[in-house]
Design a protein around this motif. Structure first.
Motif, PDB file in Angstrom:
ATOM      1  N   LYS A  49      13.475 -44.623  31.597  1.00  0.00           N
ATOM      2  CA  LYS A  49      12.535 -45.658  32.038  1.00  0.00           C
ATOM      3  C   LYS A  49      13.255 -46.968  32.394  1.00  0.00           C
ATOM      4  CE  LYS A  49       8.484 -43.773  29.736  1.00  0.00           C
ATOM      5  NZ  LYS A  49       8.989 -42.485  29.512  1.00  0.00           N
ATOM      6  N   LEU A  50      14.393 -46.817  33.065  1.00  0.00           N
ATOM      7  CA  LEU A  50      15.202 -47.974  33.461  1.00  0.00           C
ATOM      8  C   LEU A  50      14.828 -48.482  34.845  1.00  0.00           C
ATOM      9  CD1 LEU A  50      18.701 -46.664  32.337  1.00  0.00           C
ATOM     10  CD2 LEU A  50      17.201 -48.264  31.128  1.00  0.00           C
ATOM     11  N   PHE A  51      14.243 -47.607  35.661  1.00  0.00           N
ATOM     12  CA  PHE A  51      13.942 -47.936  37.050  1.00  0.00           C
ATOM     13  C   PHE A  51      15.185 -48.534  37.723  1.00  0.00           C
ATOM     14  CE2 PHE A  51      10.026 -48.300  34.580  1.00  0.00           C
ATOM     15  CZ  PHE A  51       9.273 -47.303  35.181  1.00  0.00           C
ATOM     16  N   PRO A  52      16.260 -47.745  37.829  1.00  0.00           N
ATOM     17  CA  PRO A  52      17.526 -48.278  38.359  1.00  0.00           C
ATOM     18  C   PRO A  52      17.576 -48.373  39.886  1.00  0.00           C
ATOM     19  CG  PRO A  52      17.801 -45.988  37.789  1.00  0.00           C
ATOM     20  CD  PRO A  52      16.381 -46.365  37.397  1.00  0.00           C
ATOM     21  N   TRP A  53      16.491 -48.822  40.470  1.00  0.00           N
ATOM     22  CA  TRP A  53      16.438 -49.020  41.916  1.00  0.00           C
ATOM     23  C   TRP A  53      15.548 -50.209  42.212  1.00  0.00           C
ATOM     24  CZ3 TRP A  53      14.486 -44.717  39.418  1.00  0.00           C
ATOM     25  CH2 TRP A  53      13.113 -44.705  39.227  1.00  0.00           C
ATOM     26  N   VAL A 101      14.395 -51.006  52.300  1.00  0.00           N
ATOM     27  CA  VAL A 101      15.721 -50.612  51.855  1.00  0.00           C
ATOM     28  C   VAL A 101      15.648 -50.351  50.357  1.00  0.00           C
ATOM     29  CG1 VAL A 101      18.119 -51.366  51.614  1.00  0.00           C
ATOM     30  CG2 VAL A 101      16.808 -52.019  53.648  1.00  0.00           C
ATOM     31  N   VAL A 102      16.219 -49.228  49.936  1.00  0.00           N
ATOM     32  CA  VAL A 102      16.260 -48.888  48.522  1.00  0.00           C
ATOM     33  C   VAL A 102      17.658 -49.216  48.019  1.00  0.00           C
ATOM     34  CG1 VAL A 102      15.959 -47.082  46.796  1.00  0.00           C
ATOM     35  CG2 VAL A 102      14.618 -47.025  48.908  1.00  0.00           C
ATOM     36  N   LEU A 103      17.726 -50.056  47.002  1.00  0.00           N
ATOM     37  CA  LEU A 103      19.005 -50.463  46.426  1.00  0.00           C
ATOM     38  C   LEU A 103      19.173 -49.835  45.049  1.00  0.00           C
ATOM     39  CD1 LEU A 103      18.822 -54.275  47.239  1.00  0.00           C
ATOM     40  CD2 LEU A 103      19.988 -52.503  48.546  1.00  0.00           C
ATOM     41  N   SER A 104      20.355 -49.358  44.778  1.00  0.00           N
ATOM     42  CA  SER A 104      20.670 -48.847  43.450  1.00  0.00           C
ATOM     43  C   SER A 104      20.992 -50.034  42.553  1.00  0.00           C
ATOM     44  CB  SER A 104      21.881 -47.915  43.536  1.00  0.00           C
ATOM     45  OG  SER A 104      22.266 -47.494  42.254  1.00  0.00           O
ATOM     46  N   ALA A 105      20.365 -50.058  41.386  1.00  0.00           N
ATOM     47  CA  ALA A 105      20.598 -51.145  40.427  1.00  0.00           C
ATOM     48  C   ALA A 105      20.756 -50.553  39.028  1.00  0.00           C
ATOM     49  CB  ALA A 105      19.433 -52.134  40.470  1.00  0.00           C
ATOM     50  N   PRO A 106      21.822 -49.767  38.817  1.00  0.00           N
ATOM     51  CA  PRO A 106      22.008 -49.139  37.513  1.00  0.00           C
ATOM     52  C   PRO A 106      22.287 -50.157  36.410  1.00  0.00           C
ATOM     53  CG  PRO A 106      23.932 -48.785  38.888  1.00  0.00           C
ATOM     54  CD  PRO A 106      22.901 -49.468  39.743  1.00  0.00           C
ATOM     55  N   SER A 107      21.994 -49.743  35.197  1.00  0.00           N
ATOM     56  CA  SER A 107      22.190 -50.604  34.034  1.00  0.00           C
ATOM     57  C   SER A 107      23.400 -50.108  33.238  1.00  0.00           C
ATOM     58  CB  SER A 107      20.938 -50.574  33.152  1.00  0.00           C
ATOM     59  OG  SER A 107      21.151 -51.297  31.968  1.00  0.00           O
ATOM     60  N   PRO A 108      24.563 -50.756  33.383  1.00  0.00           N
ATOM     61  CA  PRO A 108      25.765 -50.305  32.687  1.00  0.00           C
ATOM     62  C   PRO A 108      25.632 -50.331  31.165  1.00  0.00           C
ATOM     63  CG  PRO A 108      26.299 -51.987  34.328  1.00  0.00           C
ATOM     64  CD  PRO A 108      24.807 -51.908  34.226  1.00  0.00           C
ATOM     65  N   ALA A 109      24.780 -51.192  30.631  1.00  0.00           N
ATOM     66  CA  ALA A 109      24.632 -51.310  29.180  1.00  0.00           C
ATOM     67  C   ALA A 109      23.762 -50.211  28.582  1.00  0.00           C
ATOM     68  CB  ALA A 109      24.037 -52.678  28.841  1.00  0.00           C
ATOM     69  N   HIS A 111      22.263 -46.494  27.427  1.00  0.00           N
ATOM     70  CA  HIS A 111      22.822 -45.259  26.878  1.00  0.00           C
ATOM     71  C   HIS A 111      22.681 -44.095  27.871  1.00  0.00           C
ATOM     72  CE1 HIS A 111      18.546 -44.721  26.091  1.00  0.00           C
ATOM     73  NE2 HIS A 111      18.787 -43.429  25.922  1.00  0.00           N
ATOM     74  N   ILE A 112      21.901 -44.294  28.931  1.00  0.00           N
ATOM     75  CA  ILE A 112      21.758 -43.280  29.974  1.00  0.00           C
ATOM     76  C   ILE A 112      23.017 -43.324  30.840  1.00  0.00           C
ATOM     77  CG2 ILE A 112      20.377 -42.477  31.946  1.00  0.00           C
ATOM     78  CD1 ILE A 112      18.840 -42.471  29.270  1.00  0.00           C
ATOM     79  N   PRO A 113      23.709 -42.194  31.013  1.00  0.00           N
ATOM     80  CA  PRO A 113      24.950 -42.201  31.802  1.00  0.00           C
ATOM     81  C   PRO A 113      24.719 -42.719  33.226  1.00  0.00           C
ATOM     82  CG  PRO A 113      24.622 -40.069  30.745  1.00  0.00           C
ATOM     83  CD  PRO A 113      23.372 -40.865  30.525  1.00  0.00           C
ATOM     84  N   MET A 114      25.721 -43.392  33.760  1.00  0.00           N
ATOM     85  CA  MET A 114      25.639 -43.961  35.100  1.00  0.00           C
ATOM     86  C   MET A 114      25.311 -42.892  36.146  1.00  0.00           C
ATOM     87  SD  MET A 114      25.769 -46.982  36.433  1.00  0.00           S
ATOM     88  CE  MET A 114      26.692 -47.920  35.226  1.00  0.00           C
ATOM     89  N   TRP A 115      25.929 -41.721  36.036  1.00  0.00           N
ATOM     90  CA  TRP A 115      25.689 -40.660  37.016  1.00  0.00           C
ATOM     91  C   TRP A 115      24.212 -40.265  37.041  1.00  0.00           C
ATOM     92  CZ3 TRP A 115      23.554 -36.041  35.735  1.00  0.00           C
ATOM     93  CH2 TRP A 115      23.603 -35.638  34.402  1.00  0.00           C
ATOM     94  N   GLU A 116      23.593 -40.285  35.864  1.00  0.00           N
ATOM     95  CA  GLU A 116      22.187 -39.888  35.804  1.00  0.00           C
ATOM     96  C   GLU A 116      21.282 -40.968  36.404  1.00  0.00           C
ATOM     97  OE1 GLU A 116      18.913 -38.522  32.512  1.00  0.00           O
ATOM     98  OE2 GLU A 116      21.038 -38.242  32.048  1.00  0.00           O
ATOM     99  N   GLN A 117      21.642 -42.232  36.181  1.00  0.00           N
ATOM    100  CA  GLN A 117      20.875 -43.308  36.791  1.00  0.00           C
ATOM    101  C   GLN A 117      20.971 -43.257  38.311  1.00  0.00           C
ATOM    102  OE1 GLN A 117      21.303 -47.270  35.036  1.00  0.00           O
ATOM    103  NE2 GLN A 117      22.406 -46.322  33.340  1.00  0.00           N
ATOM    104  N   GLU A 118      22.143 -42.907  38.814  1.00  0.00           N
ATOM    105  CA  GLU A 118      22.341 -42.813  40.261  1.00  0.00           C
ATOM    106  C   GLU A 118      21.677 -41.589  40.848  1.00  0.00           C
ATOM    107  OE1 GLU A 118      26.584 -42.994  40.413  1.00  0.00           O
ATOM    108  OE2 GLU A 118      26.607 -45.187  40.306  1.00  0.00           O
ATOM    109  N   LEU A 119      21.608 -40.521  40.063  1.00  0.00           N
ATOM    110  CA  LEU A 119      20.995 -39.296  40.526  1.00  0.00           C
ATOM    111  C   LEU A 119      19.527 -39.520  40.839  1.00  0.00           C
ATOM    112  CD1 LEU A 119      21.389 -36.211  40.953  1.00  0.00           C
ATOM    113  CD2 LEU A 119      20.703 -35.925  38.583  1.00  0.00           C
TER     114      LEU A 119
END
Length: 119
Positions: A49-53, A101-109, A111-119
């Motif tokens: 539930k990070l909504f990394p976009w 435009v859809v922007l990726s905005a992952p949360s490095p902090a 616990h969800i791995p970065m690859w999964e947020q980008e996926l």
């Protein structure tokens, strides 16, 4: 255009099909339709539930500036780009009546791995 009409942008989202920008003609979605489309788009699975976009609506008066940014980025990746490649890149910013435009905005902090947020 009916909400359930197969040519409706909302119907395209519901059926998970894409349309080429050159087939999208003015006037494009109105504010209510755009809001519904973005609400549907945010329902992408996201177990953290990070909504990394983020969605950015590019208004018509900003298309030339976006085209310049796209061309500059393309030339950084491909310095020997030809005229047709540059024209296609510029056209991308201008051809559809509405541009989101859809922007990726992952949360490095997170616990969800970065690859999964980008996926």
């Amino acid at each position: 255009m009916s909400f359930n009409d197969i040519s409706s942008p909302l119907s395209l989202l519901r059926s998970r099909r894409s349309a080429k920008p050159r087939f999208m003609v003015a006037p494009g979605p109105d504010a209510a339709q755009l809001g519904a489309m973005l609400a549907i788009a945010t329902r992408t699975p996201d177990h953290g539930k990070l909504f990394p976009w983020r969605f950015v609506v590019v208004d018509a008066d900003k298309r030339d500036a976006l085209a310049e940014l796209l061309v500059a980025a393309y030339r950084r990746q491909k310095a020997d780009a030809g005229r047709l490649e540059i024209e296609a890149t510029e056209q991308f910013a201008r051809q559809a009546p509405m541009l989101v435009v859809v922007l990726s905005a992952p949360s490095p902090a997170s616990h969800i791995p970065m690859w999964e947020q980008e996926l």
